[in-house]
Design a protein around this motif. Structure first.
Motif, PDB file in Angstrom:
ATOM      1  N   LEU A  29     -17.262  -3.350  33.736  1.00 13.23           N
ATOM      2  CA  LEU A  29     -17.582  -2.276  34.675  1.00 13.23           C
ATOM      3  C   LEU A  29     -18.536  -1.242  34.074  1.00 13.23           C
ATOM      4  O   LEU A  29     -18.817  -0.225  34.724  1.00 13.23           O
ATOM      5  CB  LEU A  29     -16.284  -1.574  35.117  1.00 13.23           C
ATOM      6  CG  LEU A  29     -15.270  -2.466  35.847  1.00 13.23           C
ATOM      7  CD1 LEU A  29     -14.008  -1.680  36.171  1.00 13.23           C
ATOM      8  CD2 LEU A  29     -15.866  -3.066  37.120  1.00 13.23           C
ATOM      9  N   HIS A  30     -18.991  -1.492  32.836  1.00 12.63           N
ATOM     10  CA  HIS A  30     -19.930  -0.583  32.163  1.00 12.63           C
ATOM     11  C   HIS A  30     -19.325   0.816  32.002  1.00 12.63           C
ATOM     12  O   HIS A  30     -19.958   1.830  32.296  1.00 12.63           O
ATOM     13  CB  HIS A  30     -21.262  -0.508  32.920  1.00 12.63           C
ATOM     14  CG  HIS A  30     -21.899  -1.852  33.141  1.00 12.63           C
ATOM     15  ND1 HIS A  30     -22.448  -2.596  32.116  1.00 12.63           N
ATOM     16  CD2 HIS A  30     -22.039  -2.593  34.269  1.00 12.63           C
ATOM     17  CE1 HIS A  30     -22.915  -3.736  32.610  1.00 12.63           C
ATOM     18  NE2 HIS A  30     -22.678  -3.761  33.895  1.00 12.63           N
ATOM     19  N   GLN A  31     -18.078   0.830  31.544  1.00 15.15           N
ATOM     20  CA  GLN A  31     -17.386   2.076  31.265  1.00 15.15           C
ATOM     21  C   GLN A  31     -16.718   1.969  29.896  1.00 15.15           C
ATOM     22  O   GLN A  31     -16.576   0.878  29.338  1.00 15.15           O
ATOM     23  CB  GLN A  31     -16.326   2.363  32.341  1.00 15.15           C
ATOM     24  CG  GLN A  31     -16.888   2.531  33.742  1.00 15.15           C
ATOM     25  CD  GLN A  31     -15.795   2.828  34.757  1.00 15.15           C
ATOM     26  OE1 GLN A  31     -14.760   3.398  34.407  1.00 15.15           O
ATOM     27  NE2 GLN A  31     -16.016   2.442  35.999  1.00 15.15           N
ATOM     28  N   THR A  32     -16.284   3.104  29.375  1.00 14.69           N
ATOM     29  CA  THR A  32     -15.574   3.095  28.099  1.00 14.69           C
ATOM     30  C   THR A  32     -14.122   2.674  28.329  1.00 14.69           C
ATOM     31  O   THR A  32     -13.577   2.866  29.435  1.00 14.69           O
ATOM     32  CB  THR A  32     -15.601   4.471  27.445  1.00 14.69           C
ATOM     33  OG1 THR A  32     -14.886   5.409  28.283  1.00 14.69           O
ATOM     34  CG2 THR A  32     -17.037   4.954  27.239  1.00 14.69           C
ATOM     35  N   PRO A  33     -13.464   2.122  27.309  1.00 12.76           N
ATOM     36  CA  PRO A  33     -12.039   1.787  27.450  1.00 12.76           C
ATOM     37  C   PRO A  33     -11.193   2.997  27.820  1.00 12.76           C
ATOM     38  O   PRO A  33     -10.226   2.870  28.586  1.00 12.76           O
ATOM     39  CB  PRO A  33     -11.672   1.241  26.064  1.00 12.76           C
ATOM     40  CG  PRO A  33     -12.957   0.741  25.505  1.00 12.76           C
ATOM     41  CD  PRO A  33     -14.013   1.665  26.012  1.00 12.76           C
ATOM     42  N   SER A  34     -11.558   4.172  27.296  1.00  7.88           N
ATOM     43  CA  SER A  34     -10.773   5.372  27.619  1.00  7.88           C
ATOM     44  C   SER A  34     -10.921   5.743  29.087  1.00  7.88           C
ATOM     45  O   SER A  34      -9.965   6.238  29.723  1.00  7.88           O
ATOM     46  CB  SER A  34     -11.194   6.538  26.723  1.00  7.88           C
ATOM     47  OG  SER A  34     -12.565   6.857  26.917  1.00  7.88           O
ATOM     48  N   ALA A  35     -12.109   5.504  29.666  1.00  8.44           N
ATOM     49  CA  ALA A  35     -12.300   5.780  31.089  1.00  8.44           C
ATOM     50  C   ALA A  35     -11.444   4.842  31.935  1.00  8.44           C
ATOM     51  O   ALA A  35     -10.845   5.254  32.942  1.00  8.44           O
ATOM     52  CB  ALA A  35     -13.776   5.639  31.457  1.00  8.44           C
ATOM     53  N   ILE A  36     -11.375   3.577  31.533  1.00 11.02           N
ATOM     54  CA  ILE A  36     -10.519   2.616  32.246  1.00 11.02           C
ATOM     55  C   ILE A  36      -9.060   3.049  32.141  1.00 11.02           C
ATOM     56  O   ILE A  36      -8.318   3.053  33.136  1.00 11.02           O
ATOM     57  CB  ILE A  36     -10.696   1.202  31.659  1.00 11.02           C
ATOM     58  CG1 ILE A  36     -12.135   0.706  31.848  1.00 11.02           C
ATOM     59  CG2 ILE A  36      -9.708   0.224  32.292  1.00 11.02           C
ATOM     60  CD1 ILE A  36     -12.557   0.494  33.274  1.00 11.02           C
ATOM     61  N   SER A  37      -8.641   3.421  30.931  1.00 13.59           N
ATOM     62  CA  SER A  37      -7.258   3.853  30.726  1.00 13.59           C
ATOM     63  C   SER A  37      -6.930   5.076  31.585  1.00 13.59           C
ATOM     64  O   SER A  37      -5.847   5.158  32.191  1.00 13.59           O
ATOM     65  CB  SER A  37      -7.042   4.167  29.245  1.00 13.59           C
ATOM     66  OG  SER A  37      -5.744   4.657  29.023  1.00 13.59           O
TER      67      SER A  37
END
Length: 301
Positions: A29-37
């Motif tokens: 999704l072209h996001q950081t893992p922290s953004a997903i979390s």
């Protein structure tokens, strides 16, 4: 009014659940893992229950999370299909590449999979011959990789693909048991010729202060064939190390080098394309990829 959580949170949850990783979901999704979390935690707050069991290197679904995924997957599939029906079909691009035979076989073909993976929408059509393509007259060739500087043509851009090192090379069996070898010692061996090579034995002898012998030299009209003959122990080939990367890495060939040897470095291969097509998507993509591969070669990657 629909009572729904954030679509972005649902999308982040579906990707993380399907891939089993916040990191991999972020890459998709072209996001950081922290953004997903963060988005998943927001969804868990909306439901007021955990959807994942978080472990050190992976995440697994709770029973409620699995139940949500089972319902979301077909829903996302339906959304994707509906959007695909309305979206204009992707334009299929073709790139016709003409190339000198040995460069095609020894360098380009083993790397083309990298280009195809990076640009799945571009289909490569390869052709090969010793003569450079006449891009003014042959319209069905987009790019030409020529061996030796091609004749100047109006409207055609010619870019050198870096300097190449040409050195004597042979099978290690040929020199097995010998001590250090000086340039003059090469006269004891058979020299393999490649008449299409821009660098000839006469050039090497002149650079290394030797007289070209009149001994018979077996001749091969392709650099790849000369390299294969050297690897088979037929004699010493004078070839670019770019062609022999695989054989040198596998120990099938060794270069004859040392304090007394002088190397020949020249621009040997040239990328040619029509100036008017310079910014076309497929040509720009190939030029960028080729430049990156050449840079990696120069670094020894």
């Amino acid at each position: 009014m629909r009572r729904l959580p954030s679509f972005f949170s649902l999308r982040a949850f579906e990707a993380a659940a399907r891939l089993g990783s916040f990191r991999r979901a972020g890459e998709e999704l072209h996001q950081t893992p922290s953004a997903i979390s963060h988005q998943v935690r927001s969804l868990e707050s909306w439901f007021d229950r955990p959807l994942f069991v978080r472990q050190t290197r992976r995440v697994t679904l709770t029973a409620e999370g699995q139940r949500l995924l089972d319902r979301l997957t077909p829903a996302f599939d339906c959304i994707e299909e509906a959007c695909a029906e309305l979206r204009a079909p992707e334009q299929k691009l073709e790139l016709a590449v003409h190339c000198a035979p040995s460069f095609a076989a020894k360098w380009l073909s083993p790397r083309l999979a990298h280009f195809m993976q990076a640009h799945p929408g571009i289909t490569i059509r390869m052709s090969s011959s010793a003569e450079p393509a006449d891009l003014q007259r042959v319209e069905d060739i987009d790019l030409d990789i020529a061996y030796g500087l091609p004749p100047a043509q109006p409207g055609v851009v010619v870019e050198a693909l870096g300097r190449e090192i040409t050195m004597p090379m042979c099978s290690p069996r040929l020199i097995d048991g010998r001590g250090p070898i000086a340039p003059a010692d090469l006269a004891q061996f058979t020299w393999i010729e490649s008449p299409l090579n821009p660098v000839q034995w006469a050039d090497w002898c002149a650079l290394n202060g030797l007289k070209l012998t009149d001994r018979a030299r077996p001749s091969f009209d392709r650099g790849s064939l000369a390299i294969a003959a050297a690897a088979d122990g037929l004699g010493i080939a004078l070839e670019t190390t770019r062609f022999a990367q695989g054989e040198l890495a596998r120990g099938e060939l060794v270069v004859l080098d040392g304090p007394g040897f002088r190397r020949i470095e020249r621009e040997m291969h040239f990328l040619c394309y029509r100036k008017a097509e310079r910014d076309s998507r497929e040509i720009a993509a190939f030029r960028e990829w080729l430049g990156a591969e050449m840079a990696a070669d120069a670094r020894g990657d």
